[in-house]
Design a protein around this motif. Structure first.
Motif, PDB file in Angstrom:
ATOM      1  N   ALA A  28      -6.122 -20.470  61.314  1.00  0.00           N
ATOM      2  CA  ALA A  28      -5.559 -19.917  62.545  1.00  0.00           C
ATOM      3  C   ALA A  28      -6.136 -18.544  62.825  1.00  0.00           C
ATOM      4  O   ALA A  28      -6.514 -18.229  63.972  1.00  0.00           O
ATOM      5  N   THR A  29      -6.235 -17.714  61.807  1.00  0.00           N
ATOM      6  CA  THR A  29      -6.783 -16.365  61.977  1.00  0.00           C
ATOM      7  C   THR A  29      -8.243 -16.428  62.402  1.00  0.00           C
ATOM      8  O   THR A  29      -8.675 -15.704  63.313  1.00  0.00           O
ATOM      9  N   ALA A  30      -9.024 -17.291  61.752  1.00  0.00           N
ATOM     10  CA  ALA A  30     -10.443 -17.428  62.096  1.00  0.00           C
ATOM     11  C   ALA A  30     -10.605 -17.877  63.544  1.00  0.00           C
ATOM     12  O   ALA A  30     -11.466 -17.365  64.274  1.00  0.00           O
ATOM     13  N   THR A  31      -9.778 -18.827  63.978  1.00  0.00           N
ATOM     14  CA  THR A  31      -9.855 -19.322  65.352  1.00  0.00           C
ATOM     15  C   THR A  31      -9.528 -18.225  66.354  1.00  0.00           C
ATOM     16  O   THR A  31     -10.216 -18.055  67.373  1.00  0.00           O
ATOM     17  N   LYS A  32      -8.494 -17.457  66.069  1.00  0.00           N
ATOM     18  CA  LYS A  32      -8.136 -16.358  66.965  1.00  0.00           C
ATOM     19  C   LYS A  32      -9.240 -15.311  67.024  1.00  0.00           C
ATOM     20  O   LYS A  32      -9.537 -14.771  68.103  1.00  0.00           O
ATOM     21  N   MET A  33      -9.875 -15.039  65.889  1.00  0.00           N
ATOM     22  CA  MET A  33     -10.957 -14.052  65.878  1.00  0.00           C
ATOM     23  C   MET A  33     -12.150 -14.538  66.702  1.00  0.00           C
ATOM     24  O   MET A  33     -12.828 -13.748  67.356  1.00  0.00           O
ATOM     25  N   LEU A  65      -4.912 -25.492  65.735  1.00  0.00           N
ATOM     26  CA  LEU A  65      -3.915 -25.798  66.750  1.00  0.00           C
ATOM     27  C   LEU A  65      -2.890 -24.672  66.867  1.00  0.00           C
ATOM     28  O   LEU A  65      -2.432 -24.351  67.969  1.00  0.00           O
ATOM     29  N   ASP A  66      -2.532 -24.056  65.733  1.00  0.00           N
ATOM     30  CA  ASP A  66      -1.610 -22.912  65.772  1.00  0.00           C
ATOM     31  C   ASP A  66      -2.165 -21.809  66.666  1.00  0.00           C
ATOM     32  O   ASP A  66      -1.434 -21.214  67.474  1.00  0.00           O
ATOM     33  N   ALA A  67      -3.465 -21.538  66.525  1.00  0.00           N
ATOM     34  CA  ALA A  67      -4.089 -20.487  67.334  1.00  0.00           C
ATOM     35  C   ALA A  67      -4.107 -20.865  68.802  1.00  0.00           C
ATOM     36  O   ALA A  67      -3.814 -20.036  69.679  1.00  0.00           O
ATOM     37  N   TYR A  68      -4.449 -22.120  69.102  1.00  0.00           N
ATOM     38  CA  TYR A  68      -4.453 -22.572  70.496  1.00  0.00           C
ATOM     39  C   TYR A  68      -3.045 -22.509  71.084  1.00  0.00           C
ATOM     40  O   TYR A  68      -2.861 -22.141  72.252  1.00  0.00           O
ATOM     41  N   ASN A  69      -2.057 -22.878  70.295  1.00  0.00           N
ATOM     42  CA  ASN A  69      -0.674 -22.841  70.780  1.00  0.00           C
ATOM     43  C   ASN A  69      -0.208 -21.413  71.030  1.00  0.00           C
ATOM     44  O   ASN A  69       0.595 -21.160  71.935  1.00  0.00           O
ATOM     45  N   LEU A 170     -10.007 -18.000  77.366  1.00  0.00           N
ATOM     46  CA  LEU A 170     -10.547 -17.592  76.075  1.00  0.00           C
ATOM     47  C   LEU A 170     -11.505 -18.614  75.473  1.00  0.00           C
ATOM     48  O   LEU A 170     -12.387 -18.251  74.696  1.00  0.00           O
ATOM     49  N   ILE A 171     -11.336 -19.896  75.812  1.00  0.00           N
ATOM     50  CA  ILE A 171     -12.222 -20.885  75.187  1.00  0.00           C
ATOM     51  C   ILE A 171     -13.539 -21.047  75.938  1.00  0.00           C
ATOM     52  O   ILE A 171     -14.438 -21.754  75.472  1.00  0.00           O
ATOM     53  N   ASN A 172     -13.681 -20.387  77.102  1.00  0.00           N
ATOM     54  CA  ASN A 172     -14.922 -20.522  77.861  1.00  0.00           C
ATOM     55  C   ASN A 172     -16.129 -20.025  77.076  1.00  0.00           C
ATOM     56  O   ASN A 172     -17.244 -20.520  77.249  1.00  0.00           O
ATOM     57  N   SER A 173     -15.921 -19.062  76.199  1.00  0.00           N
ATOM     58  CA  SER A 173     -17.034 -18.505  75.426  1.00  0.00           C
ATOM     59  C   SER A 173     -17.576 -19.497  74.407  1.00  0.00           C
ATOM     60  O   SER A 173     -18.704 -19.331  73.914  1.00  0.00           O
ATOM     61  N   PRO A 186     -15.801 -28.689  64.698  1.00  0.00           N
ATOM     62  CA  PRO A 186     -14.434 -29.204  64.514  1.00  0.00           C
ATOM     63  C   PRO A 186     -13.497 -28.909  65.679  1.00  0.00           C
ATOM     64  O   PRO A 186     -12.510 -29.626  65.867  1.00  0.00           O
ATOM     65  N   PHE A 187     -13.781 -27.876  66.477  1.00  0.00           N
ATOM     66  CA  PHE A 187     -12.955 -27.617  67.653  1.00  0.00           C
ATOM     67  C   PHE A 187     -12.922 -28.832  68.577  1.00  0.00           C
ATOM     68  O   PHE A 187     -11.912 -29.100  69.240  1.00  0.00           O
ATOM     69  N   ALA A 188     -14.021 -29.573  68.638  1.00  0.00           N
ATOM     70  CA  ALA A 188     -14.086 -30.742  69.512  1.00  0.00           C
ATOM     71  C   ALA A 188     -13.148 -31.845  69.028  1.00  0.00           C
ATOM     72  O   ALA A 188     -12.629 -32.626  69.833  1.00  0.00           O
ATOM     73  N   THR A 189     -12.939 -31.907  67.715  1.00  0.00           N
ATOM     74  CA  THR A 189     -11.963 -32.847  67.161  1.00  0.00           C
ATOM     75  C   THR A 189     -10.550 -32.360  67.429  1.00  0.00           C
ATOM     76  O   THR A 189      -9.679 -33.126  67.859  1.00  0.00           O
TER      77      THR A 189
END
Length: 357
Positions: A28-33, A65-69, A170-173, A186-189
């Motif tokens: 979750a932390t890595a995804t947010k970063m 998913l935690d980060a996306y949520n 945020l996900i546009n990048s 893995p984000f695509a999964t």
């Protein structure tokens, strides 16, 4: 450079002998970063390809998913007694077979089963035909609606679409990275089981590779999502194939997957997928379905519509689902739902422009 992110990269990128999986919190932390730009481009690119090679664990997907949520949008609960179906369809679209999921969504909404979809524009790696473009061809422009207006349309019609370029900036990048890497990370999964709805849900993601089914099952369990249907669909979508037996995994009270195999020939459905030529031809085919005309795409619409009417509890079995779907198309109920959706979304678009939203 972020030293913390460097530690995450070292874990996932150290190979079979010394590499480690991330914990749910670390993922979750890595995804947010990544989403917040706190890691460098070099670190992000290396992480995405290393994580793809390693393969994600359920705990890692749950952390993503935690980060996306936490950072992403959610449509709020609407007045309904049914769990809202959330379709998980690959963001990079379709290139080979004609999609039917927008028609399926209209069919379900016409009988009171709400549906939420999500996605963007033509995106890597396939740059195939996306959902938003199909909806636009049908006369529904989700791309101009704010999340507030989308919520209003959803509440009135039973169909909502979270258009990520507008609602989740945020996900546009991520798309440039995915284009340059040339492979789905893995984000695509994870996107296939992301739930941009805050109420009771019935998750229906598509998949291609059999191991993904178990990965979905375990990840959804970690997120306490108990109602799901996992579909080995056309090009990884939720559309049931007609050229082979449909392989489906159903949630059960025990938490284990119940296996369902559906052979088109057992229901007098011809074993042939409709090829995708271009958007204009697809629109013509969809308009014929909405008019109740017997065509090859109508076969696909009945095959899928019957299944989802059955699985949503509206019909008791597959045969009655197909018969009900046929009646809804012939009587114009599905076309009426599209007309309502088109009119409301058009009014909302005009109000958004007037109000500067």
């Amino acid at each position: 450079m972020s030293n913390l992110f460097r530690q995450f990269l070292q874990k996932v990128g150290s190979g079979n002998h010394t590499g480690e999986n991330l914990t749910r919190t670390e993922a979750a932390t890595a995804t947010k970063m990544i989403l917040l730009g706190e890691a460098t481009p070099a670190q992000i690119g290396a992480f995405l390809i290393a994580h793809r090679i390693k393969r994600p664990t359920p705990e890692e997907l749950a952390g993503m998913l935690d980060a996306y949520n936490e950072l992403g949008p959610k449509l709020q609960p609407i007045a309904t007694k049914k769990p809202v179906i959330v379709f998980g369809i690959p963001y990079d679209g379709r290139t080979r077979t004609a999609p039917i999921s927008p028609i399926t969504a209209l069919l379900l909404a016409a009988v009171g089963q709400p549906v939420v979809m999500h996605g963007g524009d033509r995106l890597p790696t396939k740059y195939g035909l996306p959902l938003a473009e199909i909806w636009q061809a049908l006369g529904v422009n989700w791309t101009s609606l704010s999340l507030e207006k989308t919520q209003q349309v959803f509440a009135q019609t039973g169909i909502g679409f979270v258009y990520t370029p507008q609602h989740f900036l945020l996900i546009n990048s991520l798309w440039e990275y995915r284009d340059q890497l040339g492979k789905r990370p893995p984000f695509a999964t994870m996107e296939l089981i992301w739930c941009p709805y805050a109420g009771d849900v019935h998750m229906i993601p598509g998949f291609v590779h059999p191991p993904t089914e178990t990965l979905f099952q375990l990840t959804l369990r970690l997120h306490n999502i108990k109602k799901y249907t996992l579909v080995k669909g056309l090009e990884g979508s939720c559309d049931l194939p007609r050229d082979r037996t449909a392989i489906i995994g159903l949630s059960s009270p025990s938490g284990e997957i119940e296996r369902l195999h559906l052979a088109p020939r057992d229901y007098d459905v011809t074993a042939k997928n409709v090829p995708l030529a271009n958007t204009e031809e697809l629109l013509t085919q969809m308009q014929a379905v909405l008019a109740g005309t017997a065509t090859e795409l109508m076969e696909t619409a009945l095959w899928n519509g019957g299944f989802y009417l059955w699985q949503s509890g509206i019909c008791p079995d597959m045969r009655s689902g197909i018969a009900t779907a046929r009646e809804l198309f012939i009587t114009g109920a599905v076309a009426d739902k599209l007309k309502q959706l088109s009119q409301l979304s058009s009014v909302s678009c005009q109000l958004s422009v007037i109000n500067g939203q």
